[in-house]
Write an enzyme that holds these catalytic residues in place. Structure first.
Site, PDB file in Angstrom:
ATOM      1  N   SER A 112       0.817  -1.206   0.000  1.00  0.00           N
ATOM      2  CA  SER A 112       0.000   0.000   0.000  1.00  0.00           C
ATOM      3  C   SER A 112       0.859   1.269   0.000  1.00  0.00           C
ATOM      4  O   SER A 112       1.726   1.408  -0.846  1.00  0.00           O
ATOM      5  CB  SER A 112      -0.945  -0.064   1.200  1.00  0.00           C
ATOM      6  OG  SER A 112      -2.140   0.591   0.913  1.00  0.00           O
ATOM      7  N   HIS A 132      -7.529  -5.806  -0.464  1.00  0.00           N
ATOM      8  CA  HIS A 132      -6.301  -5.059  -0.200  1.00  0.00           C
ATOM      9  C   HIS A 132      -5.591  -5.659   1.019  1.00  0.00           C
ATOM     10  O   HIS A 132      -6.044  -5.483   2.147  1.00  0.00           O
ATOM     11  CB  HIS A 132      -6.732  -3.615   0.077  1.00  0.00           C
ATOM     12  CG  HIS A 132      -5.624  -2.635   0.203  1.00  0.00           C
ATOM     13  ND1 HIS A 132      -4.832  -2.275  -0.865  1.00  0.00           N
ATOM     14  CD2 HIS A 132      -5.183  -1.910   1.261  1.00  0.00           C
ATOM     15  CE1 HIS A 132      -3.958  -1.359  -0.465  1.00  0.00           C
ATOM     16  NE2 HIS A 132      -4.141  -1.132   0.829  1.00  0.00           N
TER      17      HIS A 132
HETATM   18  C1  GCU Z   1      -5.380   4.799   1.668  1.00  0.00           C
HETATM   19  C2  GCU Z   1      -4.770   5.633   0.564  1.00  0.00           C
HETATM   20  C3  GCU Z   1      -3.965   4.748  -0.377  1.00  0.00           C
HETATM   21  C4  GCU Z   1      -2.963   3.930   0.393  1.00  0.00           C
HETATM   22  C5  GCU Z   1      -3.654   3.180   1.503  1.00  0.00           C
HETATM   23  C6  GCU Z   1      -2.727   2.473   2.490  1.00  0.00           C
HETATM   24  O1  GCU Z   1      -6.307   3.923   1.125  1.00  0.00           O
HETATM   25  O2  GCU Z   1      -5.822   6.259  -0.102  1.00  0.00           O
HETATM   26  O3  GCU Z   1      -3.295   5.543  -1.345  1.00  0.00           O
HETATM   27  O4  GCU Z   1      -2.271   3.061  -0.459  1.00  0.00           O
HETATM   28  O5  GCU Z   1      -4.387   4.081   2.308  1.00  0.00           O
HETATM   29  O6  GCU Z   1      -1.560   2.755   2.564  1.00  0.00           O
HETATM   30  O7  GCU Z   1      -3.231   1.681   3.275  1.00  0.00           O
END
Ligand code: GCU
Length: 442
Positions: free
Chosen positions: A281, A422
């Site tokens: 992420s 995710h």
């Molecule tokens: C949020 C953000 C993302 C990121 C994610 C994370 O969803 O919008 O860009 O990748 O957090 O790091 O968990």
């Protein structure tokens, strides 16, 4: 409402809260988020290869790439996306705080260090402390290893009760046991499924990890008064300038600093020349930027890194630049914000970030239900980085179509889209380990 309906509604609400608090769902998905493929604008990506591509041998091409276009692209990404990283040298003092030769049921060694990092010159008297946890498989003098930052402290990566609990400020997360912005005992092993330490060790790999907040706290009320930035401020400076690094830049710098330090150590059974940098992420965005800038990372892995990471800005699908600005604009340089809703004018796109990894092995992973990160955009960026790999005599993604769910492809660029949300799972790790076996094993 009848009882069964009430139970259903309660369950629905509870699972919604769980999904939001774990970051699986966006708390408030912006109303203008596009998930309709037919609404993806037609776009032209900025050119990747040097104008002069006639060099005949791979060695000549590699030289041309490194000395010209690669450097140009890196400057463009610094200027328009992540900001410039200070080139100032630093002194790293390390202290071994804890160690064991009988970790993880006797299969590994564990070492915990505190690194104190201070600028070698300049006006700042500040220093930064990073707690580094190292696991190495027993029986190998120099094991290849994965290196990556974690979100909530080293103690979250395994339930090993001897990992020291981070005392630093953390973002709130009651579910895993963060109380008043500090980690508690409950956080031990909270993200062990995302790290799979035992599996890594079994397969002959080590792990090097540190808490991202040791380098720069991921505080949504970011003011750049703590973390790495103040170490390098010029006299009277209180914020990075518009073209200077944000938080992702600082995290990436921290990883390179740890890698550099590791390379000078003889008492650690990890081969610093065979490190695969990995991140999930926001920390996947970081792994890409760190691996792009620092050619000493031998392999680069992006797990569900999405917007500002592996996915193409120009597709305007899922999360977009303007969605990031208010909550997390500080991850990037300030100048990046000028491209909000003007993605087509960005002088770069993320295929260029990935091309900076060439000719080193690169793996990009998506998750089917992680639409916010735009799985197709992640695949396409890796695909569009492929001409550089091919030009340098490596094999990029030759696939013309996006691979099907759970059907990984692995050349010198690897890619898969896994079923599910995710996250980082055992399935992801097994692919990374297979890829590492192919590229990092001696
Ligand atoms: C949020 C953000 C993302 C990121 C994610 C994370 O969803 O919008 O860009 O990748 O957090 O790091 O968990």
């Amino acid at each position: 409402m009848v009882d069964s309906q009430m139970v259903y509604h309660r369950r629905y609400l509870i699972s919604l809260v769980v999904l939001v608090s774990t970051g699986i769902l966006q708390a408030q998905e912006p109303a203008d988020t596009n998930y309709d493929e037919s609404k993806v604008p037609t776009y032209t990506l900025p050119p990747l290869l040097p104008k002069e591509t006639a060099a005949s041998t791979n060695a000549e091409r590699a030289k041309l790439w490194t000395s010209s276009r690669r450097a140009e692209i890196q400057r463009l990404l610094e200027k328009h996306v992540y900001g410039q990283t200070p080139g100032d040298s630093v002194t790293v003092a390390s202290k071994l705080v804890e160690s064991s030769d009988e970790a993880l049921g006797g299969s590994a060694t564990r070492q915990q260090f505190t690194l104190t990092i201070s600028p070698t010159s300049g006006t700042s008297s500040r220093s930064l402390q990073i707690d580094v946890l190292v696991y190495a498989p027993k029986g190998k003098a120099q094991a290849p290893a994965f290196i990556g930052l974690n979100f909530y402290g080293n103690q979250t990566v395994s339930s090993d009760p001897n990992i020291l609990i981070s005392k630093k400020w953390m973002r709130g997360n009651g579910k895993i046991g963060i109380v008043a912005n500090r980690a508690t005992e409950k956080t031990r092993g909270a993200y062990q499924s995302r790290w799979q330490v035992e599996t890594l060790i079994k397969r002959g790999y080590g792990l090097v990890t540190a808490y991202c907040g040791d380098i720069d706290p991921d505080n949504y009320q970011h003011d750049f008064t703590d973390g790495a930035h103040p170490l390098f401020y010029k006299e009277g400076q209180a914020q990075p300038a518009d073209n200077e690094w944000g938080t992702i830049g600082a995290w990436a710098w921290g990883l390179s600093t740890v890698r550099n330090w590791l390379d000078t150590q003889s008492g650690i059974a990890i081969d610093a020349k065979r490190l695969a940098i990995i991140g999930h992420s926001r920390l996947g965005k970081t792994a890409l930027w760190a691996g792009a800038q620092d050619e000493n990372f031998a392999m680069v892995i992006s797990n569900n890194s999405g917007c500002g990471g592996a996915s193409l800005y120009r597709r305007c699908y899922g999360e977009r630049l303007h969605h990031m600005l208010k909550p997390v604009g500080y991850w990037f340089c300030r100048h990046h914000a000028t491209y909000a809703k003007r993605e087509a004018e960005l002088p770069v796109d993320q295929h260029m970030l990935m091309a900076l990894v060439a000719p080193r092995p690169l793996y990009v992973a998506s998750a089917e239900e992680d639409r916010w990160a735009d799985p197709k955009g992640e695949f396409l960026a890796a695909k569009h980085a492929s001409p550089v790999y091919e030009w340098l005599g490596k094999e990029g993604l030759s696939e013309t179509e996006m691979p099907k769910i759970n059907e990984p492809v692995a050349h010198d660029i690897g890619y898969h889209v896994r079923s599910g949300v995710h996250d980082v799972t055992l399935y992801d790790w097994e692919r990374y380990l297979d890829f590492a076996d192919k590229h990092l094993a001696k």
